[in-house]
Design a protein around this motif. Structure first.
Motif, mmCIF file in Angstrom:
data_model
loop_
_atom_site.group_PDB
_atom_site.id
_atom_site.type_symbol
_atom_site.label_atom_id
_atom_site.label_comp_id
_atom_site.label_asym_id
_atom_site.label_seq_id
_atom_site.Cartn_x
_atom_site.Cartn_y
_atom_site.Cartn_z
ATOM 1 N N PRO A 225 56.085 36.927 39.346
ATOM 2 C CA PRO A 225 55.909 38.371 39.232
ATOM 3 C C PRO A 225 56.561 38.924 37.956
ATOM 4 O O PRO A 225 57.666 38.528 37.585
ATOM 5 N N GLY A 226 55.823 39.793 37.294
ATOM 6 C CA GLY A 226 56.295 40.395 36.045
ATOM 7 C C GLY A 226 55.680 39.763 34.814
ATOM 8 O O GLY A 226 55.655 40.353 33.741
ATOM 9 N N LYS B 211 47.838 34.194 55.017
ATOM 10 C CA LYS B 211 47.153 33.731 53.798
ATOM 11 C C LYS B 211 47.949 34.201 52.580
ATOM 12 O O LYS B 211 48.499 35.300 52.592
ATOM 13 N N HIS B 212 48.009 33.340 51.563
ATOM 14 C CA HIS B 212 48.857 33.618 50.400
ATOM 15 C C HIS B 212 48.020 34.137 49.231
ATOM 16 O O HIS B 212 46.931 33.629 48.966
ATOM 17 N N TYR B 213 48.550 35.147 48.560
ATOM 18 C CA TYR B 213 47.815 35.778 47.457
ATOM 19 C C TYR B 213 48.739 36.017 46.258
ATOM 20 O O TYR B 213 49.938 36.248 46.426
ATOM 21 N N ILE B 214 48.124 36.015 45.058
ATOM 22 C CA ILE B 214 48.803 36.509 43.857
ATOM 23 C C ILE B 214 48.059 37.785 43.477
ATOM 24 O O ILE B 214 46.825 37.763 43.376
ATOM 25 N N ARG B 215 48.784 38.839 43.273
ATOM 26 C CA ARG B 215 48.125 40.090 42.870
ATOM 27 C C ARG B 215 48.372 40.339 41.385
ATOM 28 O O ARG B 215 49.521 40.371 40.940
ATOM 29 N N VAL B 216 47.262 40.487 40.637
ATOM 30 C CA VAL B 216 47.364 40.804 39.207
ATOM 31 C C VAL B 216 46.811 42.218 39.024
ATOM 32 O O VAL B 216 45.702 42.516 39.455
ATOM 33 N N THR B 217 47.623 43.061 38.374
ATOM 34 C CA THR B 217 47.225 44.468 38.243
ATOM 35 C C THR B 217 47.097 44.839 36.769
ATOM 36 O O THR B 217 47.878 44.392 35.933
#
Lengths: 47, 610
Positions: free
Chosen positions: B556-557, B524-530
């Motif tokens: 990213p970034g 499963k594909h995810y985008i992680r925002v922190t």
């Protein structure tokens, strides 16, 4: 444990345990009502 | 003529079944979390006051109403309430007493099935060697129904169906042959398991078995009173809420159980005994398991943080890891004890949820007991499937909020008004004291008539207009902002964020932050925002997407602001599932109302209106 926490915990838990045991004991020793009552397991028990 | 010839086997069995109905997951998972979040030891004062002025009166009202309706052959709230006042309205108010049981059972049996699965995994050592993140991840994977944790496909679904089949089979055995037997085994067993775990929790020693604190540190934290919190309305509302939910009042199941009692038999002592037994499990055992053990291993700050995700998260994401520290044999025993006690707490409650609907079908449509039990199981299965397949989309939470929270308060308020003001307290008091083996203090006449309805109105109003941040100090209506979890806030979808439409061509970020990574986990594909929390800790949020259907708008970034497009494509938002869940619940309520109408017409035709 600090004193106020210990006192509060012991008092509350003691009250709860005593009342729980007391009421359940009363349920156990209360005389059954005359038949026909609500419970089927004691239907053949002589009163 | 009704086919309903159910009866209780013994008085002890009835009291244990009523206590088992009240004792549920909340005793071990909700109560300690509520206490931690509301002033520790001082929470117990409003909690006990609420028990005396809200809990006990409602227990008496429900026992008395149930036994009264039972004299006319009614075993479900529509016709029990209809027998207390002839106006048509009350029959439809009584629909809540069937509706909430079925809707709650749909997600409650799912939690119950987790406990069966976790007993299985504890026994077979699945958690051995896992670190804390892996144990937490195991639970997340388990909830993602398409992921298998054991190699069994659709494991969560299989355990749910097994659990539901077990409930249905026990219900088909009847009150004395099924429900009562389970209560006679389950309630003592959960107390034994609870005592074992409480002993282990309290006797934890810092430095032994990986513990960083003594078990008493957790007890100290839980019981140290913060008396300033007594002036906060939030604490009183939380205490009243906890009492309300822990006793299973406002559901209709107590009335149903009590409706099988004869007029001369006691209800006052039975209600007291079952009510205080629940308090014993909650206050004595519930406070001595989760908090002492988790603080013993994780420390106070981490546990306070974890209580933010609720008791369910703490119980299933954290406890197996903590038990692991006790070595393979003791961790298996502790796991079986903990999830075993949750299982017994759960099944004695879920069985109670089946009886009102079954009583209704047997009374009104002459259905046999197995047929009625099968109908209950089938409806719960159909209603439960969306909570399993769309758990992460919020269906489970919607059921819990509307059926497991709001409906209960509404129903309890209306039944208290019916009992005290419409049926009349003179007759009501006679019902409560008829055949009583104890003397109820006369002050309860006043409390039942005035205090309990007022407290219920306050609880309902509090839930309706709860302010953001629970700040009740600003009473200016123009500046009043609703909490996401207030009833009005929920109706306005306040907690939904920027993705407010059912379908969209773009998905918007729901919080500020920086795109940390784009990753694949178990296909499963995810985008992680922190982002950084006010305390400087990184807080991450993972958004799932499908690369075949969606194209990413960020890399990213990149900095992200709330409302910025994360990815585009054909998107079905969470709000769609939330509204569908609400639609399902409304449909269920209307369906039961229709059945009540048909039953009433049938009764009128047969000359059985009483």
């Amino acid at each position: 444990m600090n004193a106020s926490a210990l006192i509060l915990m012991v008092v509350v838990q003691l009250v709860v345990v005593v009342l729980t045991v007391y009421f359940f004991y009363r349920v156990l020793v209360s005389k059954p009502k005359p038949e026909p009552d609500s419970y089927i397991e004691n239907d053949d028990v002589e009163r | 003529m009704s086919t309903n010839t159910e009866a209780w086997g013994s008085r002890v069995g009835l009291v244990l079944a009523m206590a088992g109905n009240a004792v549920g997951f909340g005793n071990f998972l909700r109560f300690p979390v509520q206490a931690v979040q509301n002033g520790g030891g001082a929470f117990i004062i409003p909690y006990l006051v609420s028990f005396l002025v809200l809990g006990l009166p409602l227990l008496m009202i429900e026992w008395a109403s149930g036994r009264f309706g039972g004299q006319f052959g009614h075993h479900s709230t529509p016709f029990i309430m209809g027998s207390m006042d002839k106006r048509w309205l009350w029959k439809y108010v009584g629909v809540f007493g069937i509706f909430s049981n079925i809707a709650i059972a749909a997600y409650y049996c799912y939690i119950e099935s987790w406990t069966i699965s976790y007993i299985f995994h504890s026994l077979f050592g699945t958690f051995n060697g896992m670190d804390q993140h892996e144990v937490a991840g195991f639970f997340s994977n388990y909830l993602d129904v398409t992921t298998s944790t054991t190699g069994i496909p659709y494991e969560a679904l299989i355990f749910f169906v097994l659990c539901l089949a077990l409930n249905t089979w026990i219900l088909s055995r009847g009150l004395s042959g099924g429900v009562e037997k389970v209560a006679k085994i389950g309630v003592p067993m959960l107390i034994v398991f609870g005592i074992f775990l409480a002993y282990r929790g309290i006797t934890l020693k810092a430095g032994q078995e990986g513990a960083i604190n003594d078990g008493t540190v957790g007890l100290n934290f839980l019981w140290t009173p913060d008396y300033s919190s007594l002036a906060n309305p939030k604490v009183w509302l939380a205490a009243a809420g906890q009492i309300f939910f822990t006793l299973s009042v406002g559901m209709g199941s107590i009335q149903c159980y009590a409706s099988y009692l004869k007029k001369r038999d006691d209800i006052a002592l039975n209600a007291m005994s079952a009510g205080w037994m629940n308090e014993f499990v909650e206050i004595v055992l519930g406070s001595a398991v989760i908090i002492p053990i988790s603080i013993g291993y994780l420390g106070i700050d981490r546990v306070v943080e974890l209580t933010g995700i609720g008791g369910l998260g703490l119980g299933f994401r954290t406890m197996p890891f903590l038990f692991e520290q006790w070595g393979p044999i003791l961790s298996a025993i502790a796991g079986v004890s903990f999830f075993g006690l949750l299982f017994f707490a759960g099944i004695t409650s879920s069985l109670a949820m089946g009886t009102p609907g079954m009583g209704f079908l047997m009374d009104e449509f002459n259905w046999s007991r197995p047929k009625a039990a099968f109908a209950f199981g089938t409806v719960v299965l159909l209603l439960g499937l969306p909570t399993i397949f769309f758990f992460n989309e919020g269906v489970f939470d919607e059921y819990d909020y509307w059926a497991g929270t709001v409906s209960l308060v509404v129903f309890a308020l209306l039944e208290a008004i019916l009992f005290s003001w419409v049926f009349g307290l003179k007759k009501g008091w006679r019902e409560i004291t008829e055949g009583a083996d104890i003397k109820i203090p006369l002050i309860y006449r006043f409390i039942i008539k005035y205090i309990t309805p007022v407290v219920l109105i306050l609880v309902f109003t509090g839930a309706l207009i709860r302010p953001v941040n629970d700040d009740w100090s600003n009473l200016n209506p123009r500046e009043w902002e609703f909490h996401n979890e207030s009833i009005i806030g929920q109706l306005q979808h306040k907690g939904v964020g920027p993705n407010k439409t059912w379908f969209a061509d773009a998905f918007f970020a729901e919080a500020d932050g920086k795109v940390d990574s784009v990753f694949v986990l178990r296909e499963k594909h995810y985008i992680r925002v922190t982002r950084l929390s006010p305390g400087g800790e990184p807080v991450s949020r993972d958004y799932r997407f499908n690369p075949e259907k969606h194209s990413l708008s960020l890399t990213p970034g990149d900095e992200v602001e709330t409302g910025a497009v994360l990815y585009s494509g054909k998107i079905v938002n969470r709000v769609f599932f939330i509204d569908m869940a609400r639609l399902l619940l409304v449909s269920l309520f209307l369906l039961i109302s229709l059945l009540v109408y048909i039953a009433w017409r049938k009764r009128t035709k047969d000359g059985r209106v009483s």
